[in-house]
Design a protein around this motif. Structure first.
Motif, PDB file in Angstrom:
ATOM      1  N   UNK A   1     -15.340  -5.279  11.077  1.00  0.00           N
ATOM      2  CA  UNK A   1     -14.350  -6.233  10.626  1.00  0.00           C
ATOM      3  C   UNK A   1     -15.267  -7.603  10.003  1.00  0.00           C
ATOM      4  N   UNK A   2     -15.732  -7.979  11.243  1.00  0.00           N
ATOM      5  CA  UNK A   2     -16.752  -9.307  10.517  1.00  0.00           C
ATOM      6  C   UNK A   2     -17.466  -9.680  10.236  1.00  0.00           C
ATOM      7  N   UNK A   3     -18.029  -8.360   9.743  1.00  0.00           N
ATOM      8  CA  UNK A   3     -19.014  -8.128   8.706  1.00  0.00           C
ATOM      9  C   UNK A   3     -18.567  -7.596   7.801  1.00  0.00           C
ATOM     10  N   UNK A   4     -17.684  -7.412   7.076  1.00  0.00           N
ATOM     11  CA  UNK A   4     -17.396  -7.083   6.071  1.00  0.00           C
ATOM     12  C   UNK A   4     -16.940  -7.925   4.723  1.00  0.00           C
ATOM     13  N   UNK A   5     -17.163  -7.654   3.735  1.00  0.00           N
ATOM     14  CA  UNK A   5     -17.496  -8.616   2.824  1.00  0.00           C
ATOM     15  C   UNK A   5     -16.043  -8.539   2.126  1.00  0.00           C
ATOM     16  N   UNK A   6     -15.735 -10.285   2.483  1.00  0.00           N
ATOM     17  CA  UNK A   6     -14.176 -10.665   1.645  1.00  0.00           C
ATOM     18  C   UNK A   6     -14.420 -10.173   0.348  1.00  0.00           C
ATOM     19  N   UNK A   7     -14.786 -10.194  -0.516  1.00  0.00           N
ATOM     20  CA  UNK A   7     -15.007  -9.941  -1.904  1.00  0.00           C
ATOM     21  C   UNK A   7     -14.829  -8.481  -2.027  1.00  0.00           C
ATOM     22  N   UNK A   8     -15.887  -7.669  -1.543  1.00  0.00           N
ATOM     23  CA  UNK A   8     -15.350  -5.896  -1.954  1.00  0.00           C
ATOM     24  C   UNK A   8     -13.674  -5.551  -1.474  1.00  0.00           C
ATOM     25  N   UNK A   9     -13.788  -6.506   0.014  1.00  0.00           N
ATOM     26  CA  UNK A   9     -12.392  -5.535   0.677  1.00  0.00           C
ATOM     27  C   UNK A   9     -10.981  -6.221   0.054  1.00  0.00           C
ATOM     28  N   UNK A  10     -10.969  -7.262  -1.104  1.00  0.00           N
ATOM     29  CA  UNK A  10     -10.482  -7.786  -2.079  1.00  0.00           C
ATOM     30  C   UNK A  10     -10.145  -6.495  -2.843  1.00  0.00           C
ATOM     31  N   UNK A  11     -11.243  -6.521  -3.876  1.00  0.00           N
ATOM     32  CA  UNK A  11     -11.069  -4.866  -4.975  1.00  0.00           C
ATOM     33  C   UNK A  11     -10.669  -3.775  -3.721  1.00  0.00           C
ATOM     34  N   UNK A  12     -10.855  -3.556  -2.440  1.00  0.00           N
ATOM     35  CA  UNK A  12     -10.019  -2.480  -1.635  1.00  0.00           C
ATOM     36  C   UNK A  12      -8.347  -2.603  -2.153  1.00  0.00           C
ATOM     37  N   UNK A  13      -7.816  -3.371  -2.240  1.00  0.00           N
ATOM     38  CA  UNK A  13      -6.752  -3.435  -1.590  1.00  0.00           C
ATOM     39  C   UNK A  13      -5.605  -2.386  -2.499  1.00  0.00           C
ATOM     40  N   UNK A  14      -5.716  -1.949  -3.194  1.00  0.00           N
ATOM     41  CA  UNK A  14      -4.839  -0.879  -3.350  1.00  0.00           C
ATOM     42  C   UNK A  14      -5.862   0.511  -2.124  1.00  0.00           C
ATOM     43  N   UNK A  15      -6.847   1.027  -3.130  1.00  0.00           N
ATOM     44  CA  UNK A  15      -7.731   1.789  -2.711  1.00  0.00           C
ATOM     45  C   UNK A  15      -7.366   1.800  -1.262  1.00  0.00           C
ATOM     46  N   UNK A  16      -6.973   0.960  -0.332  1.00  0.00           N
ATOM     47  CA  UNK A  16      -7.645   0.851   1.564  1.00  0.00           C
ATOM     48  C   UNK A  16      -6.695  -0.150   1.589  1.00  0.00           C
ATOM     49  N   UNK A  17      -6.006  -0.465   1.463  1.00  0.00           N
ATOM     50  CA  UNK A  17      -4.613  -1.718   2.257  1.00  0.00           C
ATOM     51  C   UNK A  17      -3.830  -0.771   3.073  1.00  0.00           C
ATOM     52  N   UNK A  18      -4.468  -0.058   3.301  1.00  0.00           N
ATOM     53  CA  UNK A  18      -3.295   0.501   4.848  1.00  0.00           C
ATOM     54  C   UNK A  18      -4.215   0.431   5.591  1.00  0.00           C
ATOM     55  N   UNK A  19      -5.841   0.815   5.615  1.00  0.00           N
ATOM     56  CA  UNK A  19      -6.090   0.963   7.062  1.00  0.00           C
ATOM     57  C   UNK A  19      -7.242  -0.877   7.222  1.00  0.00           C
ATOM     58  N   UNK A  20      -7.693  -1.385   5.510  1.00  0.00           N
ATOM     59  CA  UNK A  20      -7.750  -3.006   5.296  1.00  0.00           C
ATOM     60  C   UNK A  20      -6.860  -3.918   6.020  1.00  0.00           C
ATOM     61  N   UNK A  21      -5.647  -3.293   6.259  1.00  0.00           N
ATOM     62  CA  UNK A  21      -4.535  -4.664   6.611  1.00  0.00           C
ATOM     63  C   UNK A  21      -3.994  -5.226   5.147  1.00  0.00           C
ATOM     64  N   UNK A  22      -4.543  -4.583   3.770  1.00  0.00           N
ATOM     65  CA  UNK A  22      -3.843  -5.727   2.898  1.00  0.00           C
ATOM     66  C   UNK A  22      -2.142  -4.851   2.563  1.00  0.00           C
TER      67      UNK A  22
END
Length: 299
Positions: free
Chosen positions: A278-299
């Motif tokens: 989690x601490x190493x994740x790119x926040x810009x990519x995490x933001x793009x993943x909001x729909x696809x992976x929000x369930x596991x990324x906390x979105x």
């Protein structure tokens, strides 16, 4: 979406991706075309929203209305992202293909259960540098959807085979004869240009996915291939599209059962897939993943 929400019963929303010859869905009420923005770029077309026999349905013409986009030019990530973004739970992929087996003639439908991906010029994952994930696609097709489609196809009297391997080639040219014979030697059933990486991305997005491969012709391996005219192929193509519309209309009511999860695990494919801390994740990519992976990324 919280984990609690994920395990609450969800009303299905059926997504249909239409291939060559299939640019609309008959019988939809409350129709509207709407463009849905995606952080992954522009999808193939607007989405057609509607209701089919009381079931919410979203249709996307894979190549755009008028068939404007070639297989290698499709933005597969945007296509899957927008379907996930509007709540699609199940994707029915309808695809024109060539046959690699004598017993699968033009006009035949194959409910595919495996793929071999020979494409090489396409972005194949939502994940990458800054947020790495590895999902299983050992069984890339949802068997629940396959069961429903097989039952519907047989009820309608369609010529259908359950199970088969789809060889995804890059295109836009068709195979050489040597390639066609190679793929036959591998035991492949049909050949097409679009279902990879589409199926892989659907799995990353935790959407149940199934392919109905609609045979338009024998690939060039067949001794009668050179006798096939474009007019004949087009006639089969649009005949298949009519059958596909009937198939969608017949199967959709049978998919309208609220469920807490997919028995095959399609809707929690990311549970153990994320590798990046989690601490190493790119926040810009995490933001793009909001729909696809929000369930596991906390979105």
């Amino acid at each position: 979406m919280t984990d609690h929400d994920h395990h609450a019963p969800r009303t299905p929303v059926i997504g249909v991706i239409g291939g060559s010859g299939l640019y609309d869905i008959a019988g939809l009420t409350d129709q509207r075309w709407e463009r849905v923005a995606s952080p992954w770029g522009e999808a193939s077309d607007e989405l057609l929203f509607g209701t089919l026999d009381g079931v919410s349905l979203v249709f996307l013409p894979r190549h755009g209305r008028g068939h404007k986009r070639a297989p290698s030019d499709l933005n597969y990530r945007a296509n899957i992202d927008v379907l996930k973004r509007v709540g699609v739970t199940d994707i029915l992929s309808l695809s024109a293909v060539g046959s690699l087996k004598e017993e699968l003639p033009p006009g035949h439908f194959v409910i595919v259960d495996q793929f071999i991906d020979r494409t090489f010029a396409r972005a194949k994952s939502f994940f990458g540098a800054g947020c790495v994930a590895h999902v299983s696609v050992a069984d890339p097709v949802c068997p629940r959807l396959g069961d429903a489609l097989e039952h519907a196809a047989r009820t309608l009297g369609l010529d259908v085979t359950r199970g088969g391997t789809y060889l995804a080639m890059e295109g836009p040219q068709f195979s050489t004869r040597a390639e066609s014979n190679l793929y036959r030697s591998w035991g492949c059933s049909v050949i097409g240009m679009t279902n990879m990486p589409e199926a892989k991305l659907a799995r990353e997005a935790e959407i149940c996915y199934v392919t109905v491969a609609m045979v338009t012709d024998y690939d060039c391996w067949h001794q009668d291939h050179d006798a096939v005219t474009v007019d004949q192929v087009v006639k089969i193509l649009f005949g298949n599209a009519d059958h596909a519309r009937n198939l969608v209309r017949h199967v959709t009511p049978h998919l309208n059962t609220p469920r807490t999860s997919c028995p095959a695990g399609c809707d929690h494919a990311l549970d153990h897939a994320l590798i990046t801390a989690p601490a190493a994740r790119d926040p810009d990519l995490v933001a793009k993943l909001d729909a696809v992976a929000g369930r596991v990324l906390g979105g």
